[in-house]
Scaffold this motif. Structure first.
Motif, PDB file in Angstrom:
ATOM      1  N   CYS A 288      -5.828  -2.425  -1.171  1.00  0.00           N
ATOM      2  CA  CYS A 288      -6.561  -1.371  -0.458  1.00  0.00           C
ATOM      3  C   CYS A 288      -6.950  -0.263  -1.438  1.00  0.00           C
ATOM      4  O   CYS A 288      -6.095   0.281  -2.140  1.00  0.00           O
TER       5      CYS A 288
ATOM      6  N   HIS B 242      -7.683   2.677  -0.728  1.00  0.00           N
ATOM      7  CA  HIS B 242      -7.165   3.958  -0.245  1.00  0.00           C
ATOM      8  C   HIS B 242      -5.705   4.154  -0.645  1.00  0.00           C
ATOM      9  O   HIS B 242      -5.333   5.176  -1.220  1.00  0.00           O
ATOM     10  N   CYS B 243      -4.852   3.156  -0.329  1.00  0.00           N
ATOM     11  CA  CYS B 243      -3.401   3.318  -0.535  1.00  0.00           C
ATOM     12  C   CYS B 243      -2.857   2.472  -1.682  1.00  0.00           C
ATOM     13  O   CYS B 243      -1.655   2.496  -1.960  1.00  0.00           O
ATOM     14  N   ASN B 244      -3.741   1.691  -2.355  1.00  0.00           N
ATOM     15  CA  ASN B 244      -3.346   0.864  -3.502  1.00  0.00           C
ATOM     16  C   ASN B 244      -2.266  -0.148  -3.163  1.00  0.00           C
ATOM     17  O   ASN B 244      -1.474  -0.545  -4.024  1.00  0.00           O
ATOM     18  N   THR B 245      -2.204  -0.580  -1.890  1.00  0.00           N
ATOM     19  CA  THR B 245      -1.236  -1.575  -1.444  1.00  0.00           C
ATOM     20  C   THR B 245      -1.938  -2.910  -1.241  1.00  0.00           C
ATOM     21  O   THR B 245      -3.044  -2.955  -0.698  1.00  0.00           O
TER      22      THR B 245
ATOM     23  N   SER C 225      -2.635  -5.491   0.870  1.00  0.00           N
ATOM     24  CA  SER C 225      -2.473  -5.412   2.312  1.00  0.00           C
ATOM     25  C   SER C 225      -3.382  -6.398   3.047  1.00  0.00           C
ATOM     26  O   SER C 225      -4.440  -6.783   2.562  1.00  0.00           O
TER      27      SER C 225
ATOM     28  N   CYS D  33      -7.476  -1.398   6.738  1.00  0.00           N
ATOM     29  CA  CYS D  33      -6.210  -1.720   6.082  1.00  0.00           C
ATOM     30  C   CYS D  33      -5.080  -1.625   7.096  1.00  0.00           C
ATOM     31  O   CYS D  33      -4.911  -0.593   7.766  1.00  0.00           O
TER      32      CYS D  33
ATOM     33  N   CYS E 191      -2.053  -1.415   6.407  1.00  0.00           N
ATOM     34  CA  CYS E 191      -0.991  -0.561   5.872  1.00  0.00           C
ATOM     35  C   CYS E 191      -1.265   0.917   6.152  1.00  0.00           C
ATOM     36  O   CYS E 191      -0.430   1.622   6.704  1.00  0.00           O
ATOM     37  N   CYS E 192      -2.456   1.396   5.790  1.00  0.00           N
ATOM     38  CA  CYS E 192      -2.751   2.829   5.939  1.00  0.00           C
ATOM     39  C   CYS E 192      -3.722   3.129   7.075  1.00  0.00           C
ATOM     40  O   CYS E 192      -3.889   4.281   7.459  1.00  0.00           O
TER      41      CYS E 192
ATOM     42  N   LYS F 174      -6.931   2.964   7.075  1.00  0.00           N
ATOM     43  CA  LYS F 174      -8.244   3.459   6.664  1.00  0.00           C
ATOM     44  C   LYS F 174      -9.226   2.301   6.477  1.00  0.00           C
ATOM     45  O   LYS F 174      -8.826   1.153   6.353  1.00  0.00           O
TER      46      LYS F 174
END
Length: 218
Positions: free
Chosen positions: A17, A19-22, A24, A59, A61-62, A64
């Motif tokens: 992602c 946005h969150c660098n995960t 995901s 995502c 995870c976050c 976004k």
């Protein structure tokens, strides 16, 4: 940047992602947006209608969203590789500016990154006006020759060197910008991070061991 990085693609259901660098899972949603129809006579016979396909992922995870229009990635900006935390601030400013525009204007990003490499050499004590000589001096101090060769490939040093800030239209694409970022981080890792880590380990040794080492090295 996540250690396992998968570049965002509207064809994938799992990637890193922006946005969150995960790494995901993505909720995929395809949205068809029909713009105002513009009718144009074509060969005096048919009519062409223009549409835009918008693809939106969310995502898990976050929460976004990531957006494409047709096959063009639109949002958010992707930083191909985060700057090494040990990068000098004057260099990091150029690096981060380049990273934010790498997808929209890779040529401008490459110009900034070449300037960042030149400034990094200065921060490491090499002040010759010839960047080729500065990189050569860093190799003598421990920078791998493979890094020097890679810099030559992307026209930072060597006979086809580009002066900091000069734009090269035939090679300055997104892949070149990404490589320059990676090479900058490699130089920082070898010339700053690794020596700092070794010094930290040394300082943590008992005084008796440090005394023995110092006597041995005299």
């Amino acid at each position: 940047m996540a250690k396992t990085y998968v570049k965002p693609s509207k064809e994938l259901v799992k990637y890193t992602c922006p946005h969150c660098n995960t790494l995901s899972q993505m909720d995929k949603g395809g949205h068809h947006f029909q713009s105002d129809e513009y009718s144009m006579p074509h060969n005096g016979m048919s009519v062409i209608k223009y549409h835009n396909d918008i693809t939106i992922h969310r995502c898990e995870c976050c929460g976004k969203k990531i957006i494409w229009i047709d096959d063009n990635y639109i949002y958010p900006d992707i930083i191909p590789e985060e700057a090494n935390p040990d990068m000098p601030e004057s260099v990091k400013q150029l690096y981060n500016e380049a990273a934010l525009i790498a997808n929209k204007s890779p040529r401008a990003a490459c110009a900034l990154l070449r300037l960042a490499i030149d400034r990094l050499c200065n921060e490491l004590g090499e002040t010759d006006r010839d960047i080729n000589k500065n990189i050569g001096a860093l190799v003598a101090k421990g920078l791998p020759q493979s890094v020097q060769k890679a810099l030559d490939i992307v026209r930072v040093v060597g006979n086809k060197a580009v002066h900091p800030g000069q734009i090269v239209f035939d090679v300055d694409d997104n892949a070149t910008a990404t490589m320059l970022m990676h090479l900058l981080n490699m130089i920082v890792t070898r010339m700053i991070t690794e020596p700092n880590e070794i010094d930290s380990l040394y300082q943590g040794l008992p005084d008796s061991v440090k005394d023995s080492i110092e006597k041995r090295d005299k």
